[in-house]
Design a protein around this motif. Structure first.
Motif, mmCIF file in Angstrom:
data_model
loop_
_atom_site.group_PDB
_atom_site.id
_atom_site.type_symbol
_atom_site.label_atom_id
_atom_site.label_comp_id
_atom_site.label_asym_id
_atom_site.label_seq_id
_atom_site.Cartn_x
_atom_site.Cartn_y
_atom_site.Cartn_z
ATOM 1 N N SER A 93 93.268 71.301 56.002
ATOM 2 C CA SER A 93 94.256 70.579 55.214
ATOM 3 C C SER A 93 95.649 71.127 55.464
ATOM 4 N N ASP A 149 100.048 67.640 51.983
ATOM 5 C CA ASP A 149 99.402 67.378 50.691
ATOM 6 C C ASP A 149 100.437 67.304 49.571
ATOM 7 N N SER A 170 101.356 64.053 47.319
ATOM 8 C CA SER A 170 101.236 64.145 45.863
ATOM 9 C C SER A 170 102.489 63.657 45.158
#
Length: 270
Positions: free
Chosen positions: A2, A7, A11
């Motif tokens: 990841s 990320d 988000s």
């Protein structure tokens, strides 16, 4: 594996624009060529057979107008640039090869705001007021903010609210608030990467003194290799009490130039 940065973006992030809009007639240092924008071709000047038309622009500008960054080639002292580089020999073919703006790497760094007016309980600082080391330390303490090595440190004086007023922003007779030699020396000792402010020349300008004495430029650019960003818009950061953020800043990749217009962004989680 990841990607933590991706990320975080997925988000949701908020972006606060710290740059000034480039406009003809905006206030700028008298030491630099002005910004000019014109349209040599407007819609309808030339029409294609299918009815389509295109407009285009031309700009001319100094590299130290609007929100901009000073490269290390911008200032010399006793004929030397940062690292003892000979200022004359470094200019090859009219370009500063060793310390030009093309040598500044794109910045994605921890940025912090230091906001002395808020700590002092005023909306902005008066012209010519020195932002002392004590002001910087007390502001940081009141904000709960700590400077780390490698940071980009932005200092708000509130003077940026005068940008739209034009000549008042330059502070010719009033002076402009900012740090002095002492403040610059203290900040440089913290190991920071870049400094910035909401004023025309970053540091304190004495009433009626103009740009005749700029010791902070010498300390940052020549003695410590720390870049300077000027004419920032720091009002939203202050109003929202955002004192720590990811700072994204990319200069134009102009070979051998002494500076570049920039559009810095403060990025925080949504």
């Amino acid at each position: 594996m990841s990607d933590l940065l991706l990320d975080a973006v997925v988000s949701g992030v908020q972006v606060i624009d710290l740059g000034r809009q480039l406009k003809v007639g905006m206030p700028q240092s008298p030491n630099h060529p002005q910004f000019w924008h014109t349209m040599p071709r407007r819609h309808g000047d030339v029409m294609r057979s299918d009815g389509g038309s295109a407009a285009n622009d031309m700009i001319t500008t100094g590299t130290h107008v609007g929100t901009h960054i000073d490269a290390l080639a911008h200032v010399s002292q006793d004929g030397k640039l940062f690292g003892g580089v000979d200022a004359s020999a470094s200019c090859l073919g009219g370009k500063y090869v060793e310390h030009g703006v093309h040598t500044i790497e794109p910045m994605i760094r921890r940025g912090i705001l230091i906001d002395p007016p808020t700590w002092l309980g005023v909306s902005d600082l008066e012209g010519g007021r020195e932002i002392t080391v004590g002001d910087l330390k007390q502001s940081l303490q009141s904000q709960g903010t700590v400077i780390r090595a490698g940071d980009v440190v932005l200092i708000r004086s509130g003077w940026g609210k005068k940008f739209a007023e034009g000549a008042a922003y330059l502070g010719g007779t009033s002076g402009v608030p900012g740090i002095s030699e002492e403040g610059a020396t203290w900040l440089a000792a913290q190991g920071i990467h870049t400094v910035g402010a909401d004023t025309i020349a970053f540091e304190r300008l004495a009433p009626g003194g103009g740009h005749a004495h700029l010791p902070a430029h010498r300390i940052f650019l020549v003695e410590n290799g720390i870049y300077i960003v000027e004419a920032l818009d720091l009002e939203e950061l202050s109003a929202r009490k955002i004192y720590e953020f990811t700072l994204v800043l990319v200069p134009l990749n102009i070979f051998g130039a002494t500076g570049s217009p920039v559009r810095p962004l403060a990025v925080v989680a949504a």
